[in-house]
Design a protein around this motif. Sequence first.
Motif, short mmCIF file in Angstrom:
data_model
loop_
_atom_site.label_atom_id
_atom_site.label_comp_id
_atom_site.label_asym_id
_atom_site.label_seq_id
_atom_site.Cartn_x
_atom_site.Cartn_y
_atom_site.Cartn_z
N VAL A 16 0.83 -1.21 0.00
CA VAL A 16 0.00 0.00 0.00
C VAL A 16 0.86 1.26 0.00
N GLY A 17 0.31 2.30 -0.60
CA GLY A 17 0.95 3.60 -0.60
C GLY A 17 2.15 3.69 -1.51
N GLN A 18 2.77 4.86 -1.49
CA GLN A 18 3.96 5.08 -2.31
C GLN A 18 5.15 4.30 -1.79
N GLU A 19 5.14 3.96 -0.50
CA GLU A 19 6.25 3.22 0.08
C GLU A 19 6.08 1.70 -0.03
N LYS A 20 4.98 1.27 -0.66
CA LYS A 20 4.72 -0.15 -0.89
C LYS A 20 4.86 -0.95 0.41
N THR A 21 4.15 -0.52 1.42
CA THR A 21 4.20 -1.15 2.74
C THR A 21 3.31 -2.38 2.77
N PRO A 22 3.80 -3.52 3.25
CA PRO A 22 2.96 -4.72 3.34
C PRO A 22 1.83 -4.55 4.35
N LEU A 23 0.65 -5.00 3.95
CA LEU A 23 -0.53 -5.05 4.82
C LEU A 23 -1.13 -6.44 4.66
N LEU A 24 -1.18 -7.17 5.76
CA LEU A 24 -1.69 -8.55 5.75
C LEU A 24 -3.08 -8.57 6.37
N VAL A 25 -4.01 -9.21 5.68
CA VAL A 25 -5.39 -9.36 6.17
C VAL A 25 -5.70 -10.85 6.26
N ILE A 26 -5.99 -11.32 7.48
CA ILE A 26 -6.29 -12.73 7.73
C ILE A 26 -7.75 -12.83 8.15
N ASP A 27 -8.54 -13.58 7.43
CA ASP A 27 -9.94 -13.82 7.80
C ASP A 27 -10.08 -15.20 8.42
N ASN A 28 -11.03 -15.31 9.37
CA ASN A 28 -11.26 -16.57 10.08
C ASN A 28 -9.96 -17.07 10.71
N PHE A 29 -9.40 -16.25 11.58
CA PHE A 29 -8.08 -16.56 12.15
C PHE A 29 -8.11 -17.78 13.06
N THR A 143 4.53 16.29 4.23
CA THR A 143 5.86 15.67 4.18
C THR A 143 5.91 14.48 3.23
N GLY A 144 4.75 13.89 2.93
CA GLY A 144 4.71 12.67 2.13
C GLY A 144 5.01 11.43 2.93
#
Length: 232
Positions: A16-29, A143-144
């Motif tokens: 996500v974003g300009q910095e390509k940051t990982p975002l993990l979404v776990i369903d039914n954990f 600042t971005g």
Amino acid sequence: MKYKLHPALDYKFYLVGQEKTPLLVIDNFLSDAESLIDFCIKNTSFNRVDNFYPGLRMAAPRDYLYAINHYLAELLENIFDLTPDKIAGCKSLYSMVMTPPDKLDPPQCLPHIDSYLSGDLACVHYLCGKEKGGTSLYRHRKTGYEKITSETIDHYKHSVVNEGALEFEKKAYMNGSNNYFEQIASVDAMFNRMIIYPSNILHSGNIAPDFNFSTDPLNGRLTLNSFIYSKR
């Protein structure tokens, strides 16, 4: 182990974003996630453990910490490059948002970070439904910055003050983009969903203007917030 993985567990991750940051979404954990609410009700000992979180917190079951370390090890390594030997420790807390908007301190009206140390991760395990509001990630427009580090934190703080982002006609929780912050990702709450992201990315819970600040774990915005600390 007391807590087992849900048989229908599914996950996705995004950059996500300009910095390509990982975002993990776990369903039914976890299987029988309702037992985590039962534990909370039976062992209620909520208190204000810090001055920033706009609500109450209490310690999670110790077995829950074991479950995170055990079940998520492979995902943490593959997505965040956080191998078990790099983990210094972790903590998990039940959390309930309780502070009405007019009682917020000004910094609580902005996106925040949990740590400016690269490598630390934050996890939000929703024990409530979509109506309680999910979580969003942000970019500071001036600042971005999306992630804040030890090298940028002073510049970021000065910019926020100088541009007037802490001055409000009416205080409110962050919930979407505004003149100072751009929402770069948003994940809805869903029962037994967990999201994981770096602790130093700007983020905020999506707390709507008509939010019901219930003190009942069955009806409030109950989450388990976990923090995974990396070795320096």
